[in-house]
Write a protein that holds these residues in place. Structure first.
Motif, PDB file in Angstrom:
ATOM      1  N   LEU A 186       2.197   7.153  -6.757  1.00 51.77           N
ATOM      2  CA  LEU A 186       1.229   8.295  -7.410  1.00 51.77           C
ATOM      3  C   LEU A 186       1.778   9.528  -6.871  1.00 51.77           C
ATOM      4  O   LEU A 186       1.501  10.703  -7.579  1.00 51.77           O
ATOM      5  CB  LEU A 186      -0.121   7.970  -6.728  1.00 51.77           C
ATOM      6  N   ILE A 187       2.511   9.633  -5.627  1.00 56.77           N
ATOM      7  CA  ILE A 187       2.704  10.864  -5.201  1.00 56.77           C
ATOM      8  C   ILE A 187       3.858  11.522  -5.971  1.00 56.77           C
ATOM      9  O   ILE A 187       4.025  12.563  -6.172  1.00 56.77           O
ATOM     10  CB  ILE A 187       3.017  11.001  -3.635  1.00 56.77           C
ATOM     11  N   THR A 227       0.856  -1.103   0.050  1.00 56.27           N
ATOM     12  CA  THR A 227       0.115  -0.130   0.129  1.00 56.27           C
ATOM     13  C   THR A 227       0.932   1.392  -0.011  1.00 56.27           C
ATOM     14  O   THR A 227       0.715   2.227  -0.723  1.00 56.27           O
ATOM     15  CB  THR A 227      -0.888   0.015   1.214  1.00 56.27           C
ATOM     16  N   ARG A 252       0.902   4.216  -3.065  1.00 53.54           N
ATOM     17  CA  ARG A 252       0.581   5.642  -2.797  1.00 53.54           C
ATOM     18  C   ARG A 252       1.889   6.279  -2.959  1.00 53.54           C
ATOM     19  O   ARG A 252       1.421   7.479  -3.593  1.00 53.54           O
ATOM     20  CB  ARG A 252       0.117   5.777  -1.097  1.00 53.54           C
TER      21      ARG A 252
END
Length: 99
Positions: A15-16, A8, A12
């Motif tokens: 994407l950041i 996870t 994330r």
């Protein structure tokens, strides 16, 4: 559990990291501002519809009454915190009197 947490995190973080290097068009950035309000609306409406069969009329359902009052407060004041506060206080009061 640890593997899921790491997975996870990397999803994330990727994407950041990508969004930090890519220029997002102004139109998309403006659209992003509506995401929190639309998510809150979706959560509230789904909760309200799940209680639809618990009362014969919306006027005898404490959830609907609190939602109607919250909508009025939101329309009149345009204050999110006051809207949530008014709806929750009325819901708690209606539930306390057995409605």
């Amino acid at each position: 559990m640890l593997a899921l947490g790491i997975g996870t995190f990397f999803i994330r973080f990727s994407l950041i990291g990508l969004l930090g290097k890519v220029r997002i068009p102004q139109r998309v950035e403006r659209a992003f501002r509506f995401i929190p309000a639309s998510m809150l609306s979706a959560l509230v409406i789904s909760q309200l519809t799940s209680y639809a069969s618990s009362a014969p009329s919306p006027l005898t359902n404490s959830y609907y009454l609190a939602a109607f009052v919250a909508c009025g407060v939101a329309w009149k004041t345009r204050n999110t915190l006051l809207t949530v506060f008014a709806g929750m206080v009325l819901l708690w009061l209606l539930r306390a009197i057995g409605m």
